[in-house]
Design a protein around this motif. Structure first.
Motif, PDB file in Angstrom:
ATOM      1  N   PHE A 235       0.815  -1.217   0.000  1.00 46.25           N
ATOM      2  CA  PHE A 235       0.000   0.000   0.000  1.00 46.25           C
ATOM      3  C   PHE A 235       0.847   1.265   0.000  1.00 46.25           C
ATOM      4  CE2 PHE A 235      -2.903  -3.130   1.966  1.00 46.25           C
ATOM      5  CZ  PHE A 235      -3.898  -3.073   1.004  1.00 46.25           C
ATOM      6  N   LYS A 236       2.144   1.103  -0.269  1.00 45.87           N
ATOM      7  CA  LYS A 236       3.020   2.270  -0.165  1.00 45.87           C
ATOM      8  C   LYS A 236       3.978   2.349  -1.346  1.00 45.87           C
ATOM      9  CE  LYS A 236       2.721   2.280   4.849  1.00 45.87           C
ATOM     10  NZ  LYS A 236       3.436   2.061   6.114  1.00 45.87           N
ATOM     11  N   PRO A 237       3.566   3.042  -2.403  1.00 48.35           N
ATOM     12  CA  PRO A 237       4.505   3.216  -3.510  1.00 48.35           C
ATOM     13  C   PRO A 237       5.613   4.184  -3.121  1.00 48.35           C
ATOM     14  CG  PRO A 237       2.541   4.544  -3.884  1.00 48.35           C
ATOM     15  CD  PRO A 237       2.292   3.750  -2.631  1.00 48.35           C
ATOM     16  N   SER A 238       6.770   4.023  -3.714  1.00 46.48           N
ATOM     17  CA  SER A 238       7.831   5.007  -3.521  1.00 46.48           C
ATOM     18  C   SER A 238       7.527   6.245  -4.350  1.00 46.48           C
ATOM     19  CB  SER A 238       9.177   4.434  -3.974  1.00 46.48           C
ATOM     20  OG  SER A 238       9.629   3.481  -3.056  1.00 46.48           O
ATOM     21  N   TYR A 239       7.985   7.373  -3.836  1.00 46.35           N
ATOM     22  CA  TYR A 239       7.894   8.609  -4.616  1.00 46.35           C
ATOM     23  C   TYR A 239       8.837   8.470  -5.813  1.00 46.35           C
ATOM     24  CZ  TYR A 239       8.527  13.474  -5.934  1.00 46.35           C
ATOM     25  OH  TYR A 239       8.591  14.652  -6.644  1.00 46.35           O
ATOM     26  N   VAL A 240       8.330   8.733  -7.017  1.00 43.96           N
ATOM     27  CA  VAL A 240       9.181   8.611  -8.209  1.00 43.96           C
ATOM     28  C   VAL A 240       9.139   9.925  -9.003  1.00 43.96           C
ATOM     29  CG1 VAL A 240       7.309   7.346  -9.377  1.00 43.96           C
ATOM     30  CG2 VAL A 240       9.575   7.338 -10.378  1.00 43.96           C
ATOM     31  N   HIS A 241      10.310  10.462  -9.266  1.00 43.05           N
ATOM     32  CA  HIS A 241      10.429  11.785  -9.902  1.00 43.05           C
ATOM     33  C   HIS A 241      11.009  11.686 -11.313  1.00 43.05           C
ATOM     34  CE1 HIS A 241      10.700  16.224  -9.384  1.00 43.05           C
ATOM     35  NE2 HIS A 241      11.714  16.122 -10.221  1.00 43.05           N
ATOM     36  N   SER A 242      11.805  10.631 -11.551  1.00 46.81           N
ATOM     37  CA  SER A 242      12.383  10.421 -12.887  1.00 46.81           C
ATOM     38  C   SER A 242      12.842   8.969 -12.973  1.00 46.81           C
ATOM     39  CB  SER A 242      13.564  11.375 -13.142  1.00 46.81           C
ATOM     40  OG  SER A 242      14.659  11.067 -12.301  1.00 46.81           O
ATOM     41  N   PHE A 243      13.284   8.561 -14.152  1.00 49.90           N
ATOM     42  CA  PHE A 243      13.772   7.185 -14.322  1.00 49.90           C
ATOM     43  C   PHE A 243      14.895   7.204 -15.355  1.00 49.90           C
ATOM     44  CE2 PHE A 243      10.692   7.901 -17.583  1.00 49.90           C
ATOM     45  CZ  PHE A 243      11.000   7.083 -18.652  1.00 49.90           C
ATOM     46  N   GLY A 244      15.613   6.091 -15.448  1.00 51.98           N
ATOM     47  CA  GLY A 244      16.724   6.008 -16.393  1.00 51.98           C
ATOM     48  C   GLY A 244      16.333   5.218 -17.629  1.00 51.98           C
ATOM     49  N   VAL A 251      15.624   1.814 -16.266  1.00 53.07           N
ATOM     50  CA  VAL A 251      16.089   1.640 -14.890  1.00 53.07           C
ATOM     51  C   VAL A 251      15.175   2.442 -13.974  1.00 53.07           C
ATOM     52  CG1 VAL A 251      17.963   2.041 -13.250  1.00 53.07           C
ATOM     53  CG2 VAL A 251      18.493   1.316 -15.588  1.00 53.07           C
ATOM     54  N   PHE A 252      14.627   1.773 -12.969  1.00 52.86           N
ATOM     55  CA  PHE A 252      13.771   2.444 -11.996  1.00 52.86           C
ATOM     56  C   PHE A 252      14.386   2.275 -10.611  1.00 52.86           C
ATOM     57  CE2 PHE A 252      10.087   1.521  -9.036  1.00 52.86           C
ATOM     58  CZ  PHE A 252       9.977   2.835  -8.627  1.00 52.86           C
ATOM     59  N   VAL A 253      14.630   3.391  -9.940  1.00 55.97           N
ATOM     60  CA  VAL A 253      15.234   3.383  -8.606  1.00 55.97           C
ATOM     61  C   VAL A 253      14.114   3.595  -7.585  1.00 55.97           C
ATOM     62  CG1 VAL A 253      16.923   4.473  -7.089  1.00 55.97           C
ATOM     63  CG2 VAL A 253      17.396   4.286  -9.552  1.00 55.97           C
ATOM     64  N   GLU A 254      13.855   2.547  -6.806  1.00 52.39           N
ATOM     65  CA  GLU A 254      12.764   2.590  -5.819  1.00 52.39           C
ATOM     66  C   GLU A 254      13.356   2.954  -4.452  1.00 52.39           C
ATOM     67  OE1 GLU A 254       8.950  -0.272  -4.683  1.00 52.39           O
ATOM     68  OE2 GLU A 254      10.879  -1.208  -5.135  1.00 52.39           O
ATOM     69  N   THR A 255      13.130   4.193  -4.039  1.00 58.33           N
ATOM     70  CA  THR A 255      13.762   4.700  -2.814  1.00 58.33           C
ATOM     71  C   THR A 255      12.869   4.422  -1.599  1.00 58.33           C
ATOM     72  OG1 THR A 255      12.744   6.896  -2.795  1.00 58.33           O
ATOM     73  CG2 THR A 255      14.695   6.596  -4.220  1.00 58.33           C
ATOM     74  N   PRO A 256      13.407   4.629  -0.389  1.00 57.86           N
ATOM     75  CA  PRO A 256      12.598   4.391   0.815  1.00 57.86           C
ATOM     76  C   PRO A 256      11.611   5.518   1.147  1.00 57.86           C
ATOM     77  CG  PRO A 256      14.889   4.831   1.412  1.00 57.86           C
ATOM     78  CD  PRO A 256      14.831   4.843  -0.074  1.00 57.86           C
ATOM     79  N   VAL A 257      11.533   6.563   0.304  1.00 53.62           N
ATOM     80  CA  VAL A 257      10.531   7.612   0.526  1.00 53.62           C
ATOM     81  C   VAL A 257       9.203   7.130  -0.055  1.00 53.62           C
ATOM     82  CG1 VAL A 257       9.851   9.978   0.012  1.00 53.62           C
ATOM     83  CG2 VAL A 257      12.247   9.450   0.507  1.00 53.62           C
ATOM     84  N   LYS A 258       8.216   6.925   0.820  1.00 59.79           N
ATOM     85  CA  LYS A 258       6.959   6.271   0.440  1.00 59.79           C
ATOM     86  C   LYS A 258       5.768   7.222   0.510  1.00 59.79           C
ATOM     87  CE  LYS A 258       8.855   2.241   0.077  1.00 59.79           C
ATOM     88  NZ  LYS A 258       8.831   1.551  -1.209  1.00 59.79           N
ATOM     89  N   ILE A 259       4.760   6.919  -0.320  1.00 57.11           N
ATOM     90  CA  ILE A 259       3.470   7.585  -0.208  1.00 57.11           C
ATOM     91  C   ILE A 259       2.540   6.593   0.485  1.00 57.11           C
ATOM     92  CG2 ILE A 259       1.533   8.630  -1.454  1.00 57.11           C
ATOM     93  CD1 ILE A 259       3.641   8.870  -3.853  1.00 57.11           C
ATOM     94  N   ASN A 260       2.004   6.988   1.644  1.00 56.99           N
ATOM     95  CA  ASN A 260       1.083   6.110   2.364  1.00 56.99           C
ATOM     96  C   ASN A 260      -0.306   6.269   1.742  1.00 56.99           C
ATOM     97  OD1 ASN A 260      -0.822   5.030   4.149  1.00 56.99           O
ATOM     98  ND2 ASN A 260       0.592   5.262   5.879  1.00 56.99           N
TER      99      ASN A 260
END
Length: 531
Positions: A235-244, A251-260
């Motif tokens: 239930f918590k996608p990571s915030y995504v601002h850009s991709f490679g 390339v998708f970098v999934e960081t620990p900053v989540k949207i609840n």
């Protein structure tokens, strides 16, 4: 690449102030010579209205979208700007209050309505903002101003008129879509957004929008999801601002900053919160690196992990000898950098600005290397055999491959951000130069160039001058990767003419020309040079 200046006078506060739009283009005063190959327009987006009536917007990403344009013609330059007529803007101006909740500002129900209608309006769910203040890019023959929600806004880049609001949810399964697409030479657009799948499972979808159609139909109608990346949390996608994107891979970098999402869907419409309240950090997760084949789209189920970072901007991604090289602007740790971009922080006195930035995650330019061929390697040894990098990839017993980066640039509280490259020739290819905006304790005060191979750096900087993202424009007959110019808008609040468009030689950041205007220009985020 570190800033040489302190900013005790605090004139940077001016870049976070409301300005008026222009009735007609203003002539600029040119010093130096405008290169003859510059014949188009520099288009930029950012916030221009920072309060409505007596209601302020609170976060850097809340101010209403203002589109800026510098036009080049026969060595002359004009400047024009107009607010984008989004629903958020038009309703705010009409009702003289914040009507649609923005990133960090909650819109209260209309105080004039009676208690019952006010109570019910809390339960109507979220009205998603269409405030497209982040970037502008082409789709087919049209241009769109964008933010990170599901709404994009078609604009006329000549007159800066707003044409129509488009809801991407009508065409593809996404909840939001980034302001940083990749655009191929033929005009094909790739972007990424998160989505809810069957049984409320979360994923991230790469979307492909085809180039201009022969039958003149809208390419957006032919948008398709080409590949899907799984989410680490249900239930918590990571915030995504850009991709490679390289020639053959995403390339998708999934960081620990989540949207609840549960918070997003329920609590916030009742208790008066905003988007910022729905973010949280998963301190235990670290960072997941996902890769997928581009054509045909196919997720590659390998587990690549690294230490926790926050990440907004990829610099470039390319393949070399069985590896994917991923260069990006990282912020160390799991904390959300946007927590430090409240307008009150950015408008504080210099000593306060510095004090707040001391607490924030540290910025770093990093290179990660992802091995493509891992099935037969034994664990415990470095799988990266590229001779020019110290980045490593080590397989653990459980099959997870741990990535350690090579640091390309690091300076305490000195960020190389808003990166740009010679994208037309070197996007997705082995490259040498990146250009960026230097943030000094979050205040933008210099233009930087980085040689990613040698780590050599160059800087342009002047006192009390606050530039924006530098856009690279290739010299038409240029041979070298850095044969070209950089275009940036500089706010110089103390000067007689408080803003100018600056043209730098991309080789050494020496000044070629500037075009000064007799009005101030607030902060801008991203934009493009349109031929």
């Amino acid at each position: 690449m570190v800033s040489r200046f302190e900013h005790p006078a605090g004139s940077y506060k001016k870049i976070f102030e409301t300005c008026e739009e222009l009735a007609e283009p203003l002539p600029a005063t040119v010093t130096g010579r405008i290169p003859s190959f510059l014949k188009g327009s520099l288009l930029r987006l950012g916030p221009g209205l920072f309060e409505v009536g007596d209601e302020p917007f609170y976060h850097l990403f809340d101010g209403q979208a203002l589109m800026h344009k510098f036009d080049f013609k026969n060595g002359q330059v004009t400047y024009y700007r107009k607010f984008v007529r989004t629903d958020a803007y038009v309703r705010a101006i009409t009702e003289k209050r914040v009507v649609i909740t923005e990133f960090g500002t909650f819109a209260y129900p209309d105080p004039c309505k009676n208690i019952f209608s006010r109570f019910f309006s809390y339960f109507k769910g979220v009205e998603v903002t269409d405030n497209c203040l982040v970037n502008v890019y082409p789709i087919g023959e049209d241009f769109y101003a964008v933010t990170e929600t599901n709404y994009i806004t078609k604009v006329n880049t000549d007159t800066l008129e707003t044409l129509k609001k488009v809801d991407m949810c009508n065409y593809i399964n996404i909840n939001g879509i980034t302001a940083h697409p990749h655009i191929e030479p033929d005009g094909t657009v790739y972007n990424i957004g998160n989505c809810m799948g069957k049984g409320a499972t979360l994923a991230y979808n790469i979307v492909r929008i085809p180039p201009t159609q022969k039958d003149k139909s809208d390419p957006i109608e032919k948008s398709k999801v080409v590949v899907q990346f799984p989410s680490a949390e249900r239930f918590k996608p990571s915030y995504v601002h850009s991709f490679g994107m390289s020639d053959n891979y995403f390339v998708f970098v999934e960081t620990p900053v989540k949207i609840n999402l549960l918070k997003f869907l329920s609590a916030w419409s009742i208790r008066g919160s905003n988007y910022m309240d729905c973010f949280e950090s998963n301190e235990s997760q670290g960072t997941n690196f996902h890769i997928a084949k581009k054509d045909p789209g196919e997720y590659i189920d390998l587990k690549f992990k690294g230490a926790a970072i926050g990440m907004f901007h990829h610099i470039n991604t390319y393949e070399d000898q069985g590896f994917i090289v991923v260069d990006l602007c990282a912020w160390k740790g799991f904390e959300f950098v946007y927590n430090y971009l409240w307008l009150a922080n950015l408008r504080a006195n210099w000593e306060e600005v510095k004090k707040a930035a001391m607490m924030a995650p540290q910025p770093e330019v990093r290179r990660y290397v992802i091995p493509l061929d891992v099935h037969k390697e034994e664990q415990g040894k470095n799988l990266v055999s590229l001779p020019y990098t110290t980045a490593t990839a080590v397989m653990h017993a459980d099959g997870m491959i741990w990535l350690e980066p090579e640091v390309l640039f690091s300076g305490p509280r000195q960020a190389f951000e808003f990166p740009q490259i010679n994208y037309q020739r070197y996007g997705g290819k082995n490259y040498t130069y990146a250009y960026g905006l230097g943030l000094n304790h979050f205040i933008p005060d210099r233009i930087c160039k980085l040689n990613v191979k040698t780590k050599e750096t160059w800087v342009w900087q002047e006192p009390e001058s606050y530039p924006s993202e530098p856009l690279f424009v290739q010299t038409p007959d240029g041979v070298d990767e850095d044969d070209g110019v950089l275009l940036t808008i500089v706010a110089a609040p103390g000067s007689q003419r408080p803003a100018y468009m600056l043209i730098l030689n991309a080789k050494d950041l020496s000044e070629i020309a500037r075009a000064e205007v007799e009005c101030s220009i607030p902060v801008t985020f991203h934009g493009m040079y349109k031929q």
